[in-house]
Design an enzyme around this catalytic site. Structure first.
Site, PDB file in Angstrom:
ATOM      1  N   ARG A  35     -12.497  -3.427  71.336  1.00  0.00           N
ATOM      2  CA  ARG A  35     -12.400  -3.761  69.913  1.00  0.00           C
ATOM      3  C   ARG A  35     -12.653  -2.516  69.069  1.00  0.00           C
ATOM      4  O   ARG A  35     -13.051  -1.472  69.593  1.00  0.00           O
ATOM      5  CB  ARG A  35     -13.477  -4.794  69.565  1.00  0.00           C
ATOM      6  CG  ARG A  35     -14.873  -4.240  69.828  1.00  0.00           C
ATOM      7  CD  ARG A  35     -15.995  -5.090  69.279  1.00  0.00           C
ATOM      8  NE  ARG A  35     -17.273  -4.404  69.407  1.00  0.00           N
ATOM      9  CZ  ARG A  35     -18.029  -4.368  70.494  1.00  0.00           C
ATOM     10  NH1 ARG A  35     -17.645  -5.000  71.598  1.00  0.00           N
ATOM     11  NH2 ARG A  35     -19.166  -3.707  70.507  1.00  0.00           N
ATOM     12  N   HIS A  41     -31.072  -3.517  72.190  1.00  0.00           N
ATOM     13  CA  HIS A  41     -29.617  -3.461  72.347  1.00  0.00           C
ATOM     14  C   HIS A  41     -28.861  -3.556  71.041  1.00  0.00           C
ATOM     15  O   HIS A  41     -27.652  -3.770  71.036  1.00  0.00           O
ATOM     16  CB  HIS A  41     -29.131  -4.512  73.354  1.00  0.00           C
ATOM     17  CG  HIS A  41     -29.839  -4.397  74.667  1.00  0.00           C
ATOM     18  ND1 HIS A  41     -29.620  -3.342  75.523  1.00  0.00           N
ATOM     19  CD2 HIS A  41     -30.801  -5.155  75.246  1.00  0.00           C
ATOM     20  CE1 HIS A  41     -30.405  -3.482  76.580  1.00  0.00           C
ATOM     21  NE2 HIS A  41     -31.134  -4.566  76.435  1.00  0.00           N
ATOM     22  N   GLU A  90     -27.405  -1.969  90.387  1.00  0.00           N
ATOM     23  CA  GLU A  90     -27.148  -0.550  90.140  1.00  0.00           C
ATOM     24  C   GLU A  90     -28.468   0.197  90.202  1.00  0.00           C
ATOM     25  O   GLU A  90     -29.521  -0.381  89.925  1.00  0.00           O
ATOM     26  CB  GLU A  90     -26.581  -0.345  88.720  1.00  0.00           C
ATOM     27  CG  GLU A  90     -25.092  -0.529  88.598  1.00  0.00           C
ATOM     28  CD  GLU A  90     -24.582  -0.304  87.183  1.00  0.00           C
ATOM     29  OE1 GLU A  90     -25.394  -0.007  86.277  1.00  0.00           O
ATOM     30  OE2 GLU A  90     -23.366  -0.442  86.993  1.00  0.00           O
ATOM     31  N   LYS A 140     -17.776  -6.954  83.945  1.00  0.00           N
ATOM     32  CA  LYS A 140     -18.218  -5.614  84.335  1.00  0.00           C
ATOM     33  C   LYS A 140     -17.771  -5.253  85.735  1.00  0.00           C
ATOM     34  O   LYS A 140     -17.443  -4.101  86.010  1.00  0.00           O
ATOM     35  CB  LYS A 140     -19.744  -5.517  84.233  1.00  0.00           C
ATOM     36  CG  LYS A 140     -20.175  -5.554  82.787  1.00  0.00           C
ATOM     37  CD  LYS A 140     -21.660  -5.398  82.627  1.00  0.00           C
ATOM     38  CE  LYS A 140     -21.982  -5.643  81.165  1.00  0.00           C
ATOM     39  NZ  LYS A 140     -23.375  -5.571  80.851  1.00  0.00           N
TER      40      LYS A 140
HETATM   41  C1  MV4 Z   1     -28.134   0.602  82.412  1.00  0.00           C
HETATM   42  C2  MV4 Z   1     -29.313   1.302  82.069  1.00  0.00           C
HETATM   43  C3  MV4 Z   1     -29.898   2.069  83.042  1.00  0.00           C
HETATM   44  N1  MV4 Z   1     -29.376   2.128  84.273  1.00  0.00           N
HETATM   45  N2  MV4 Z   1     -27.639   0.708  83.653  1.00  0.00           N
HETATM   46  C4  MV4 Z   1     -27.856  -1.975  78.415  1.00  0.00           C
HETATM   47  C5  MV4 Z   1     -26.796  -2.924  77.977  1.00  0.00           C
HETATM   48  C6  MV4 Z   1     -25.594  -2.633  78.770  1.00  0.00           C
HETATM   49  N3  MV4 Z   1     -24.543  -2.153  77.924  1.00  0.00           N
HETATM   50  C7  MV4 Z   1     -26.002  -1.610  79.780  1.00  0.00           C
HETATM   51  N4  MV4 Z   1     -27.343  -1.216  79.484  1.00  0.00           N
HETATM   52  C8  MV4 Z   1     -28.001  -0.352  80.291  1.00  0.00           C
HETATM   53  N5  MV4 Z   1     -27.505  -0.182  81.542  1.00  0.00           N
HETATM   54  C9  MV4 Z   1     -28.262   1.451  84.551  1.00  0.00           C
HETATM   55  N6  MV4 Z   1     -27.766   1.513  85.799  1.00  0.00           N
HETATM   56  C10 MV4 Z   1     -29.809   1.169  80.779  1.00  0.00           C
HETATM   57  C11 MV4 Z   1     -29.169   0.340  79.892  1.00  0.00           C
HETATM   58  C12 MV4 Z   1     -29.758   0.258  78.583  1.00  0.00           C
HETATM   59  C13 MV4 Z   1     -29.083   0.716  77.466  1.00  0.00           C
HETATM   60  C14 MV4 Z   1     -27.806   1.241  77.535  1.00  0.00           C
HETATM   61  C15 MV4 Z   1     -27.147   1.684  76.419  1.00  0.00           C
HETATM   62  C16 MV4 Z   1     -27.782   1.588  75.191  1.00  0.00           C
HETATM   63  C17 MV4 Z   1     -29.027   1.073  75.086  1.00  0.00           C
HETATM   64  C18 MV4 Z   1     -29.707   0.629  76.218  1.00  0.00           C
HETATM   65  C19 MV4 Z   1     -30.987   0.113  76.094  1.00  0.00           C
HETATM   66  C20 MV4 Z   1     -31.638  -0.333  77.203  1.00  0.00           C
HETATM   67  C21 MV4 Z   1     -31.008  -0.273  78.450  1.00  0.00           C
END
Ligand code: MV4
Length: 501
Positions: A294, A237, A202, A118
């Protein structure tokens, strides 16, 4: 330019079938590999040739690189499609495929590697003007410095593992007093899960929507996007419902997000199919999170609204052909919704439910697509992801696609295992889903498992009959979709069916 004549699909289930179908349409021969648990699977029978590569655990079969490469050599395979999961985002595998003189139907090992971290992804993307969540650009090694940054950003903040995925190694910190404890946890979780304890921070966006953009790039520097998918309905997730387009964005945001996604892809010289993930806050500010290198599970909704066969494009790209589609050629037509049918019991904490598919009858008809890899009588193996099928509906507009989905769910008959179908039906008919006022917290906020078990079919039918009488003169084109309306129409059909028995 190399012409691909034979593809080995290094995967199983619905995605293996999905890929082989397109290969066959293109006149390309297919090779299946399978584990001892999948001997009777449809993907094995569908392929022109099939080879057992090991025992049921994926470490001995679907992840067994040497065996897979040996099958390629033995059978004169030209190219490997990895599908999703398994070896699909393994840079070392992509490299070995290349070194063996084969074509990897996917991006370069270098792109996979950059986007697999990341921090490296954000660094690459920072060459362009791409919106990112405020935070630290590097791995944290000085905690006092990190606390100062956290104070500047403002709590709550999120600690993320650079190597992370699926929320692992992710920790919310509400205030400075919790900082050290949460940092310790994040680092040790990241270390044990990924062998890499690098973390960064973040600003925490508390109620985001998850919107992702599909991109395609070729070997000649052309990159296009195929609009967005809305993927906010998820639990722990794991996505459960996806759709395209998103009702939450304007044409202007779509264009900006699309341009940003193309820039992210350009930042790592991307070719192949990829997905750029964004989150969007309540004020419709969007931020780049990461890129998946992917073909994704939910790719069909993009295919439905664009008319593009993404697997076909991946294969053409891998052959070195320039993209046949220009950005200007693409437009969104209609609306598609996908639900994931998992062998899980939603009424019981979504516990995986293993067993035999005693009854397995699929829905069908206009605007209904089922991508699955099982048949009636088969067992759901315990070794792999418990997804049975993806059910996709397509219509002129969102309301039509949702109505079709409810109709299709009601036609789907599965017995022997509990599935997420009732849960998905609940989502389709939930006011917050129907009117678009949902974010990634939807399940936690709205889902009470009891709603699935308390209503019997006859109660539902009775309620539906009542509502349909009350709403007799509704004109579908003049009103936004109403929860009860969909419910009533879908269930009238069920009530009639019940009466006939
Ligand atoms: C975040 C967020 C809120 N703020 N970053 C979850 C897994 C990873 N792909 C990134 N994720 C998140 N990052 C910041 N700065 C909330 C999530 C997140 C989330 C993101 C996309 C789809 C579902 C989610 C479920 C919980 C938290």
């Amino acid at each position: 330019m190399p012409q691909i004549r034979k593809i080995l699909v290094a995967n199983r289930g619905e995605i293996a079938l999905r890929i082989m179908r397109t290969a066959r349409e293109m006149g390309i021969a297919t090779v299946a590999v399978f584990s001892e648990a999948d001997r009777t699977s449809p993907h094995v029978r569908y392929a022109d040739e099939a080879v057992c590569i090991g025992a049921a655990p994926s470490s001995e079969s679907y992840l067994n690189i040497d065996k897979i490469l040996k099958v390629c050599a033995d059978l004169g395979v030209d190219a490997i499609h990895p599908g999703y999961g398994f070896l699909s985002e393994n840079a070392a595998f992509a490299k070995k495929v290349k070194e063996a003189g084969l074509i990897f139907i996917g991006p370069s090992p270098e792109s996979i590697e950059v986007m697999g971290s990341k921090l490296a992804a954000k660094q690459a993307a920072s060459k362009y003007n791409i919106p990112m969540v405020p935070g630290t650009p590097d791995a944290i090694d000085d905690r006092d410095e990190a606390k100062r940054i956290a104070n500047n950003i403002g709590y709550p903040i999120l600690i993320k593992a650079s190597a992370g995925g699926g929320g692992k190694g992710m920790r919310v910190v509400e205030n400075e007093a919790e900082f050290d404890e949460q940092m310790d946890r994040a680092v040790s979780e990241a270390q044990s899960a990924f062998g890499d304890g690098s973390v960064f921070i973040e600003k925490y966006i508390t109620s985001p929507k998850h919107i992702e953009i599909q991109v395609l790039g070729d070997h000649h520097g052309n990159i296009i996007h195929l609009f967005e998918r809305e993927c906010s309905i998820q639990r722990r997730h794991q996505k459960v419902v996806e759709e395209a387009p998103s009702i939450s964005i304007t044409p202007e945001i779509r264009e900006e997000m699309g341009r940003s996604a193309v820039d992210v892809a350009r930042s790592c010289n991307y070719y192949g199919a990829g997905t750029v993930e964004f989150i969007m806050d309540e004020n419709r500010n969007f931020y780049f999170l990461e890129m998946n290198t992917r073909l994704q599970v939910e790719h069909p909704v993009t295919e439905m609204i664009t008319g593009v066969d993404l697997v076909k494009e991946m294969i053409r790209i891998a052959e070195g052909q320039p993209l046949a589609i220009a950005q200007e050629d693409l437009q969104i037509r209609g609306h598609a919704v996908e639900i994931r049918v998992y062998a899980e019991d939603a009424a019981n904490h979504f516990l995986p439910d293993i067993g035999t598919l005693h009854t397995y009858v699929k829905p069908d008809g206009n605007g209904v697509r089922v991508d699955d890899g099982f048949e009636q009588g088969m067992e759901i193996p315990i070794y792999y992801d418990p997804m049975i099928a993806k059910l996709i509906t397509y219509g002129d507009d969102r309301e039509t696609a949702i109505r079709k989905m409810v109709r299709a769910i009601d036609e789907y008959h599965i017995s022997g295992v509990q599935t997420t179908l009732p849960f998905c039906r609940f989502v389709m008919l939930h006011e917050a889903f129907v009117n678009g006022s949902f974010d990634t917290n939807f399940v936690g906020r709205h889902f009470d498992p009891d709603v699935l078990s308390t209503k019997t079919d006859s109660e539902v039918a009775g309620l539906a009959a009542l509502i349909s009488v009350l709403m007799k003169d509704t004109s579908p084109e003049s009103k936004p979709v109403q929860n009860e309306e969909v419910y009533a129409n879908a269930s009238k059909w069920k009530a009639r069916r019940f009466a006939a028995h």
